[in-house]
Design a protein around this motif. Structure first.
Motif, PDB file in Angstrom:
ATOM      1  N   ASP A  63      -7.958   4.008   0.567  1.00  0.00           N
ATOM      2  CA  ASP A  63      -6.883   2.999   0.717  1.00  0.00           C
ATOM      3  C   ASP A  63      -5.871   3.023   1.462  1.00  0.00           C
ATOM      4  N   LEU A  64      -5.424   3.832   0.149  1.00  0.00           N
ATOM      5  CA  LEU A  64      -4.215   4.989   1.117  1.00  0.00           C
ATOM      6  C   LEU A  64      -4.007   5.746   2.352  1.00  0.00           C
ATOM      7  N   LEU A  65      -4.748   5.494   2.544  1.00  0.00           N
ATOM      8  CA  LEU A  65      -5.005   5.962   4.245  1.00  0.00           C
ATOM      9  C   LEU A  65      -4.792   4.831   4.592  1.00  0.00           C
ATOM     10  N   GLY A  66      -6.301   3.758   4.313  1.00  0.00           N
ATOM     11  CA  GLY A  66      -6.005   2.703   5.158  1.00  0.00           C
ATOM     12  C   GLY A  66      -4.766   1.537   5.395  1.00  0.00           C
ATOM     13  N   LEU A  67      -4.414   1.900   4.484  1.00  0.00           N
ATOM     14  CA  LEU A  67      -2.232   1.133   4.436  1.00  0.00           C
ATOM     15  C   LEU A  67      -1.257   1.865   4.196  1.00  0.00           C
ATOM     16  N   LEU A  68      -1.316   3.324   4.783  1.00  0.00           N
ATOM     17  CA  LEU A  68      -0.880   4.138   5.821  1.00  0.00           C
ATOM     18  C   LEU A  68      -0.690   3.575   7.491  1.00  0.00           C
TER      19      LEU A  68
ATOM     20  N   TYR B 269      -3.972  -8.321   1.698  1.00  0.00           N
ATOM     21  CA  TYR B 269      -2.791  -8.120   0.815  1.00  0.00           C
ATOM     22  C   TYR B 269      -1.169  -7.926   2.074  1.00  0.00           C
ATOM     23  N   VAL B 270      -1.277  -7.041   2.161  1.00  0.00           N
ATOM     24  CA  VAL B 270       0.020  -6.724   3.178  1.00  0.00           C
ATOM     25  C   VAL B 270       0.693  -7.954   3.894  1.00  0.00           C
ATOM     26  N   ALA B 271      -0.308  -9.097   4.139  1.00  0.00           N
ATOM     27  CA  ALA B 271      -0.048 -10.285   4.926  1.00  0.00           C
ATOM     28  C   ALA B 271       1.517 -10.484   3.921  1.00  0.00           C
ATOM     29  N   GLY B 272       1.095 -10.726   2.553  1.00  0.00           N
ATOM     30  CA  GLY B 272       2.088 -11.575   1.754  1.00  0.00           C
ATOM     31  C   GLY B 272       2.693 -10.625   0.657  1.00  0.00           C
ATOM     32  N   LEU B 273       3.604  -9.415   1.207  1.00  0.00           N
ATOM     33  CA  LEU B 273       4.370  -8.883   1.455  1.00  0.00           C
ATOM     34  C   LEU B 273       5.292  -9.051   1.582  1.00  0.00           C
ATOM     35  N   GLY B 274       5.966  -9.424   3.065  1.00  0.00           N
ATOM     36  CA  GLY B 274       7.096 -10.282   3.410  1.00  0.00           C
ATOM     37  C   GLY B 274       7.196  -9.181   4.723  1.00  0.00           C
ATOM     38  N   GLU B 275       8.273  -9.145   4.803  1.00  0.00           N
ATOM     39  CA  GLU B 275       8.345  -8.378   6.177  1.00  0.00           C
ATOM     40  C   GLU B 275       8.644  -7.127   6.170  1.00  0.00           C
ATOM     41  N   ARG B 276       9.024  -6.528   5.115  1.00  0.00           N
ATOM     42  CA  ARG B 276       9.702  -5.406   4.412  1.00  0.00           C
ATOM     43  C   ARG B 276       8.987  -4.953   3.373  1.00  0.00           C
ATOM     44  N   PHE B 277       8.215  -3.604   2.909  1.00  0.00           N
ATOM     45  CA  PHE B 277       8.044  -3.023   1.812  1.00  0.00           C
ATOM     46  C   PHE B 277       7.452  -2.004   1.910  1.00  0.00           C
ATOM     47  N   ASP B 278       8.024  -1.516   0.503  1.00  0.00           N
ATOM     48  CA  ASP B 278       7.462   0.185   0.783  1.00  0.00           C
ATOM     49  C   ASP B 278       6.807   0.766   0.295  1.00  0.00           C
ATOM     50  N   LEU B 279       5.963   1.728   0.712  1.00  0.00           N
ATOM     51  CA  LEU B 279       4.257   1.621   1.036  1.00  0.00           C
ATOM     52  C   LEU B 279       3.904   1.984  -0.478  1.00  0.00           C
ATOM     53  N   ALA B 280       4.750   3.432  -1.445  1.00  0.00           N
ATOM     54  CA  ALA B 280       4.870   3.470  -2.366  1.00  0.00           C
ATOM     55  C   ALA B 280       3.952   2.402  -3.453  1.00  0.00           C
ATOM     56  N   ASP B 281       5.348   1.083  -3.511  1.00  0.00           N
ATOM     57  CA  ASP B 281       4.824   0.141  -4.202  1.00  0.00           C
ATOM     58  C   ASP B 281       3.876  -0.672  -4.402  1.00  0.00           C
TER      59      ASP B 281
END
Length: 497
Positions: A441-446, A415-427
């Motif tokens: 999953d919030l911990l995993g994303l962090l 999922y993160v690979a498709g968000l671009g180079e920079r992104f806001d974690l909350a969004d």
């Protein structure tokens, strides 16, 4: 009417003579009890180790028996020092306590009062002195001032006091040093001070014992309480925190503590007493009176400490009982104790004098099969079988519990690979599929953002996570911007230096 008044007075007298104080003084062995307690417990030794008290009381009674005092009037109690002290505990003259993991005795309030009465009776008659009458009049005057509701009357009294003080100052300015007071008058004042101070140890002991009695009542009530735990916690914790206000004696002591509780007040009192003992009139006092006068400050300090220790102990016991309060377990313990007492009564009814009960020397051992008896080689005898790729989905007996597991790193990284180079974690978390919006999953994303490069901002981000059971929970954290690290990035051409 006269008969009813006489009967009421007689009933009050009967109740008074049931008090352990009078029981001690009117008992058969009262002279020995008073003598022994006054020697074992002193102002410098308010508590005595149980073993030491047994030895000292035993030596006293043996010495008096050897001097043939056993056959005289009143006589001496039978038994060893330990048996005598245990009897004094049962009748309420001694109180056992645990201090610094050691069992000690201290005098009860009734015993302290009895010793003071015996000391005053043996010290001669009390005199109606100028000092004692003045103390009475000043106390009444202060009571009248405190009870006076009229502000103008209070103002007039304060103005009169100020005028008297100004007149005394003017006299000192005019004539210099005041005339020395008569030594006999100062001796009367000192005897009045000793008379007032004799009541303090018993008063302090009564306050401490009222707190201990309240503590026992609270614990007993708690064991019988079957209300919900939350309601019990609120009520009894509040009583433990405000234990000093739970008895009339405690409330009175709290008011007196404002006058004597400050260590500076005790130090000032000690200095004043030492200065008095250095004055010429103190030579008219005998050695015992000088010792009692010098010990007043120490007795006050010990009394305050005794009450405060009882307060801390009661608060600790009540709080500990509340935290471990379990009505079901308490009922089980009560039923067990009743069954034990019932069994003991049944056994004693049919048992003979020589019968013995074999004690339980150990509890049954649970059968757990054969355990390893040596640790010479902790390695397993063989390597475990390799894991095999099972075809198809896993089967669960009741429900699929995998949703309650840890972060789904594979799905999150994709999922993160498709968000671009920079992104806001909350969004990013808010836009993830519901299956990847669990709290874990919030911990995993962090963790993924920290691994790939992240920066924290000053703003606060708020996200809503979804549990597998459909409930939600909101989390707040410092804003995080994630992306690929570019520490070695080269500035674009034409950019400002």
């Amino acid at each position: 009417m006269g008969h009813s008044r006489a009967e009421a007075a007689y009933q009050r007298a009967i109740g008074a003579f049931k008090n352990p104080t009078l029981d001690l003084l009117h008992g058969r062995y009262a002279p020995f009890v008073v003598a022994a307690l006054s020697l074992v417990f002193t102002a410098d030794r308010p508590t005595v180790a149980v073993s030491d008290a047994h030895v000292e009381v035993g030596e006293m009674v043996d010495e008096l028996r050897a001097a043939d005092h056993d056959g005289r009037e009143r006589g001496l109690p039978a038994g060893s020092g330990r048996e005598i002290c245990r009897y004094w505990v049962r009748v309420g003259w001694l109180v056992p306590q645990i201090v610094d993991d050691a069992e000690v005795y201290r005098l009860s309030a009734q015993a302290v009062g009895a010793l003071e009465i015996a000391g005053r009776a043996g010290g001669g008659r009390s005199r109606v002195s100028r000092s004692r009458v003045r103390t009475l009049l000043e106390t009444i005057e202060q009571l009248a001032q405190d009870a006076e509701p009229d502000p103008e009357e209070r103002r007039a009294r304060l103005l009169a006091d100020r005028a008297a003080i100004d007149a005394e100052l003017a006299r000192l300015d005019e004539h210099g040093a005041p005339e020395p007071a008569d030594d006999e008058l100062l001796l009367e004042e000192a005897e009045n001070v000793l008379h007032l101070a004799r009541e303090l140890p018993a008063d302090f002991s009564r306050v401490a014992e009222s707190i201990n009695a309240m503590q026992r009542d609270v614990v007993a009530d708690l064991r019988r309480d079957v209300r919900p735990a939350g309601e019990v916690l609120r009520e009894y914790l509040q009583r433990g925190q405000h234990v000093m206000q739970a008895t009339p004696e405690g409330r009175a002591f709290a008011g007196a503590l404002r006058l004597i509780g400050d260590p500076e007040h005790i130090d000032r009192l000690t200095d004043q007493l030492r200065n008095l003992l250095a004055q010429p009139f103190s030579r008219l006092m005998d050695a015992e009176q000088r010792g009692d006068l010098d010990a007043i400050a120490k007795r006050v300090e010990q009394g305050v400490q005794e009450v405060l220790t009882a307060q801390r102990r009661a608060s600790h016991v009540i709080t500990a009982q509340v935290r471990t309060h379990d009505p079901a377990r308490d009922r089980e313990v009560d039923e067990l104790l009743r069954s034990v007492m019932s069994g003991l009564q049944n056994w004693t009814r049919d048992a003979k004098s020589g019968d013995r009960v074999e004690p339980l020397r150990g509890f049954p051992v649970a059968g757990v099969g054969h355990l390893r008896q040596t640790l010479s080689d902790i390695r397993p005898p063989a390597a475990p079988a390799p894991l095999s790729e099972a075809e198809g989905e896993a089967e669960f007996e009741e429900a699929d519990t995998r949703a309650w597991g840890g972060p789904r790193y594979t799905e999150l990284e994709a999922y993160v690979a498709g968000l671009g180079e920079r992104f806001d974690l909350a969004d990013a978390f808010a836009g993830a599929p519901d299956a990847e919006r669990r709290p874990v999953d919030l911990l995993g994303l962090l963790e993924i953002a920290h691994r790939t490069g992240m920066s924290e901002g000053d703003e606060v981000s708020v996200v809503e996570a979804l549990r597998p059971d459909g409930t939600s929970r909101r989390f707040a954290f410092g804003s995080v911007t994630a992306g690929i690290r570019t520490e070695s990035a080269v500035p674009e051409e034409g950019a400002d230096d």
